[in-house]
Design a protein around this motif. Structure first.
Motif, short mmCIF file in Angstrom:
data_model
loop_
_atom_site.label_atom_id
_atom_site.label_comp_id
_atom_site.label_asym_id
_atom_site.label_seq_id
_atom_site.Cartn_x
_atom_site.Cartn_y
_atom_site.Cartn_z
N LYS A 1 0.84 -1.19 0.00
CA LYS A 1 0.00 0.00 0.00
C LYS A 1 0.88 1.25 0.00
O LYS A 1 2.02 1.23 0.48
N THR A 2 0.33 2.35 -0.52
CA THR A 2 1.07 3.61 -0.52
C THR A 2 1.05 4.22 0.88
O THR A 2 0.23 3.85 1.73
N ASP A 3 1.92 5.21 1.07
CA ASP A 3 1.92 5.91 2.35
C ASP A 3 0.55 6.52 2.64
O ASP A 3 0.06 6.49 3.78
N GLU A 4 -0.06 7.08 1.60
CA GLU A 4 -1.36 7.71 1.78
C GLU A 4 -2.42 6.69 2.19
O GLU A 4 -3.27 6.97 3.05
N GLN A 5 -2.36 5.53 1.57
CA GLN A 5 -3.34 4.49 1.92
C GLN A 5 -3.15 4.01 3.37
O GLN A 5 -4.12 3.80 4.10
N MET A 6 -1.88 3.86 3.76
CA MET A 6 -1.63 3.41 5.13
C MET A 6 -2.06 4.47 6.14
O MET A 6 -2.64 4.15 7.18
N TYR A 7 -1.80 5.73 5.82
CA TYR A 7 -2.20 6.78 6.74
C TYR A 7 -3.73 6.83 6.86
O TYR A 7 -4.28 7.08 7.94
N ALA A 8 -4.40 6.57 5.73
CA ALA A 8 -5.87 6.55 5.76
C ALA A 8 -6.36 5.42 6.67
O ALA A 8 -7.39 5.57 7.34
N TYR A 9 -5.64 4.30 6.71
CA TYR A 9 -6.01 3.24 7.67
C TYR A 9 -5.99 3.80 9.10
O TYR A 9 -6.88 3.53 9.90
N LEU A 10 -4.92 4.56 9.39
CA LEU A 10 -4.77 5.08 10.76
C LEU A 10 -5.85 6.10 11.09
O LEU A 10 -6.31 6.18 12.23
N GLU A 11 -6.26 6.86 10.10
CA GLU A 11 -7.30 7.87 10.33
C GLU A 11 -8.70 7.25 10.33
O GLU A 11 -9.66 7.87 10.77
N GLY A 12 -8.79 6.01 9.84
CA GLY A 12 -10.08 5.34 9.76
C GLY A 12 -10.40 4.57 11.03
O GLY A 12 -9.79 4.78 12.09
N ASN A 13 -11.35 3.68 10.92
CA ASN A 13 -11.82 2.92 12.08
C ASN A 13 -11.19 1.54 12.12
O ASN A 13 -10.86 0.95 11.08
N ASP A 14 -11.05 1.02 13.34
CA ASP A 14 -10.70 -0.39 13.54
C ASP A 14 -11.83 -1.21 12.93
O ASP A 14 -13.00 -1.07 13.33
N PRO A 15 -11.54 -2.08 11.95
CA PRO A 15 -12.62 -2.82 11.29
C PRO A 15 -13.32 -3.82 12.21
O PRO A 15 -14.40 -4.31 11.87
N VAL A 16 -12.76 -4.12 13.36
CA VAL A 16 -13.40 -5.05 14.29
C VAL A 16 -14.29 -4.29 15.27
O VAL A 16 -15.47 -4.58 15.42
N SER A 17 -13.72 -3.26 15.91
CA SER A 17 -14.48 -2.54 16.94
C SER A 17 -15.33 -1.43 16.35
O SER A 17 -16.30 -0.98 16.97
N GLY A 18 -14.95 -0.93 15.16
CA GLY A 18 -15.65 0.18 14.56
C GLY A 18 -15.26 1.54 15.13
O GLY A 18 -15.80 2.57 14.75
N LYS A 19 -14.29 1.55 16.05
CA LYS A 19 -13.86 2.80 16.68
C LYS A 19 -12.69 3.42 15.91
O LYS A 19 -11.94 2.70 15.25
N PRO A 20 -12.52 4.76 16.03
CA PRO A 20 -11.36 5.40 15.38
C PRO A 20 -10.06 4.71 15.82
O PRO A 20 -9.80 4.60 17.03
N LEU A 21 -9.28 4.27 14.84
CA LEU A 21 -8.18 3.34 15.14
C LEU A 21 -7.14 3.92 16.09
O LEU A 21 -6.84 3.33 17.13
N MET A 22 -6.58 5.09 15.76
CA MET A 22 -5.47 5.59 16.58
C MET A 22 -5.95 6.07 17.95
O MET A 22 -5.21 5.95 18.94
N LYS A 23 -7.17 6.57 18.00
CA LYS A 23 -7.70 6.92 19.33
C LYS A 23 -7.83 5.66 20.18
O LYS A 23 -7.59 5.68 21.39
N GLU A 24 -8.20 4.57 19.54
CA GLU A 24 -8.33 3.29 20.26
C GLU A 24 -6.96 2.81 20.73
O GLU A 24 -6.81 2.32 21.87
N VAL A 25 -5.94 2.99 19.90
CA VAL A 25 -4.59 2.57 20.28
C VAL A 25 -4.10 3.37 21.48
O VAL A 25 -3.57 2.81 22.45
N VAL A 26 -4.31 4.69 21.41
CA VAL A 26 -3.89 5.54 22.53
C VAL A 26 -4.66 5.15 23.80
O VAL A 26 -4.07 5.03 24.89
N ALA A 27 -5.95 4.92 23.64
CA ALA A 27 -6.77 4.55 24.81
C ALA A 27 -6.32 3.20 25.38
O ALA A 27 -6.34 3.01 26.60
N SER A 28 -5.91 2.29 24.54
CA SER A 28 -5.52 0.97 25.04
C SER A 28 -4.26 1.05 25.90
O SER A 28 -4.02 0.20 26.76
N LEU A 29 -3.47 2.13 25.67
CA LEU A 29 -2.25 2.31 26.46
C LEU A 29 -2.48 3.17 27.71
O LEU A 29 -1.63 3.20 28.60
N THR A 30 -3.62 3.86 27.74
CA THR A 30 -3.80 4.83 28.83
C THR A 30 -5.06 4.61 29.67
O THR A 30 -5.18 5.21 30.74
#
Lengths: 433, 76
Positions: free
Chosen positions: A46-75
């Protein structure tokens, strides 16, 4: 997992193709509630833009914003259940089965304990007969096996549990020491990798004749009971003794591989070979019975390469070099040569397996420029790497022991096959009699 | 599981690749995301030694000494 044990909060970011594997593995390791976030699959290609769009999108399992979920999982503080630790005992099933033969066949199928072909039902009588083929006690622990070292917990298993799988595969008791030797290594034939990898076992020594194995015409085809059944038993052991071979959980090969049905079982044709048997190369005595293991991508035929049309003696070494050059250097090259090829190479001056391995190591080369475009073919590391340019030409493999040779075949045609596989180890069969 | 942090602000987060193709480029995007969205977070990229499931004691020690959290890319 390791980081959590170290006291460092960790956020696994997993592509969704590995969802079941990640969640199952976390549970098996005593962290069923591990916080895992998922991305679309794959990220590779995938291109850099496509990968970044993954990060800005939702976790396909939980449906939650992906990076917010990652930060929350650590905090986000752990819940009481998340803080618990423990281990999970592998299922062993009921000790006995009451029902018809057809019902038991169906139970094995339903539980994924076969290769989806009928098995011999492991009755007490048949298992006991198998157990008589070894001096080892039924409850002796033979080894530990896992579909992938480090990724899944290893299961241990006994002589009797291997006997059950041996019966199911169709083994006769004489084969049992070979299967115990396989079990003693802990090598699974069904590695969990996405690469649909395959396993091979080379068998040397007098046991090849005792078991009436075929190392002549059609040796690697469906023409001999021992050749076929030993390999099949290895696959069943790899499913039933370590929880492997569950597609999507403990087996992730994208396409799978037909060789996984009964693996590459290669009895060496020592009688017709001009070279030293493989096990003797590894330090065993000729009269010892030994099984040697290989592992890697696949096997292919060696015909059509340059050199084979040379007369009067085909230049097999040139063909072998051309065949091996495109291989991934992650694994080595295993050549399975008909005795006619081994003798032809001898006529060309390659009097030993080491002679041809050394020639191939020196003469099979690739350019740095090409290596950079080859997946699983890394560039050399260390001081010598600093002087390399794209125009530099380097050996395909830095050491001659990446080239291995086994003689097998019935001399109806001077053919060779080759596999992109690496040697792992050799073990004695005799200690399991 | 380990005790969670109060916040990632001012913390060092290790971005660890398991070595599968694409993981390095993907984690680079994760690093860019933090620069844009949480600039006080310091990210450090590392390729774990060995196979995807192998332990890397040297890297573990580095993370224990210098990091407060890990994001690990798994898959490809």
């Amino acid at each position: 997992m390791k980081y959590e044990q170290m006291g460092i909060p960790a956020a696994p970011l997993v592509t969704i193709a590995f969802k079941d594997l990640a969640k199952t593995n976390a549970a098996k390791r005593g962290m069923p509630l591990q916080r895992i976030s998922f991305t679309p699959h794959p990220v590779w290609g995938k291109t850099d833009e496509q990968m970044y769009a993954y990060l800005e999108g939702n976790d396909p399992v939980s449906g939650k914003p992906l990076m917010k979920e990652v930060v929350a999982s650590l905090t986000t503080p752990l819940t009481p259940d998340e803080g618990k630790t423990g281990t999970i005992t592998p299922p062993t099933g009921a000790p006995t089965f009451v029902g018809t033969a057809d019902q038991l066949q169906q139970q094995f199928l339903d539980n994924g304990m076969t290769d989806f072909m009928p098995v011999i039902l492991p009755t007490r009588e048949k298992v006991d007969a198998m157990l008589k083929a070894t001096s080892h006690k039924p409850d002796e622990v033979v080894g530990k096996m896992t579909p992938a070292q480090g990724a899944f917990p290893a299961w241990s298993y006994t002589v009797e549990q291997i006997a059950v799988n041996a019966v199911m595969a169709g083994a006769v008791p004489d084969y049992f020491p070979v299967l115990l030797a396989i079990g003693s290594t802990g090598i699974s034939a069904l590695f969990s990798s996405t690469n649909s990898l395959v396993s091979a076992a080379v068998i040397n020594g007098p046991i090849r004749d005792k078991l009436q194995m075929n190392y002549g015409i059609g040796a690697m085809g469906p023409f001999n009971q021992a050749n076929a059944v030993i390999g099949r038993a290895w696959t069943l052991m790899s499913k039933n003794l370590d929880g492997g071979g569950v597609a999507g959980e403990t087996y992730m090969g994208s396409q799978g591989n037909v060789i996984n049905y009964n693996n590459l079982i290669i009895p060496e044709n020592e009688k017709d070979s001009p070279w030293m048997p493989f096990h003797v190369q590894k330090g065993f005595k000729p009269e010892e019975n030994v099984i040697s293991f290989f592992f890697g991508f696949n096997i292919t035929q060696g015909q059509g390469a340059k050199g084979l049309g040379m007369k009067p003696i085909p230049h097999y070494h040139e063909a072998m070099s051309a065949n091996a050059a495109p291989f991934a250097s992650l694994f080595g090259a295993l050549f399975i040569v008909d005795p006619l090829v081994a003798k032809g190479l001898g006529d060309l001056g390659f009097k030993t397996k080491e002679d041809i391995a050394n020639w191939l190591q020196k003469n099979t080369t690739v350019s740095v420029k090409d290596v950079k475009t080859m997946l699983f073919s890394g560039l050399p590391r260390g001081p010598e790497a600093a002087s390399l340019t794209d125009d530099s030409v380097i050996p395909k493999w830095p050491k001659a022991d990446s080239y291995n040779f086994v003689v097998c075949g019935g001399q109806t045609n001077p053919y060779h096959q080759l596999a992109n596989m690496s040697y792992r180890l050799s073990v004695s069969v005799d200690k399991w009699t | 599981m380990a005790k969670r942090l109060d916040t990632l602000d001012g913390k060092t987060v290790y971005l660890v690749s398991d070595g599968f193709p694409g993981a390095d480029a993907f984690l680079n995007q994760v690093s860019i995301w933090f620069k844009k969205n949480m600039p006080s977070v310091k990210t450090v990229y590392r390729l774990k030694a060995g196979g995807f499931a192998d332990d890397d004691p040297k890297l573990n020690a580095e993370i224990k000494a210098n990091g407060q959290a890990v994001i690990m890319a798994i898959g490809h």
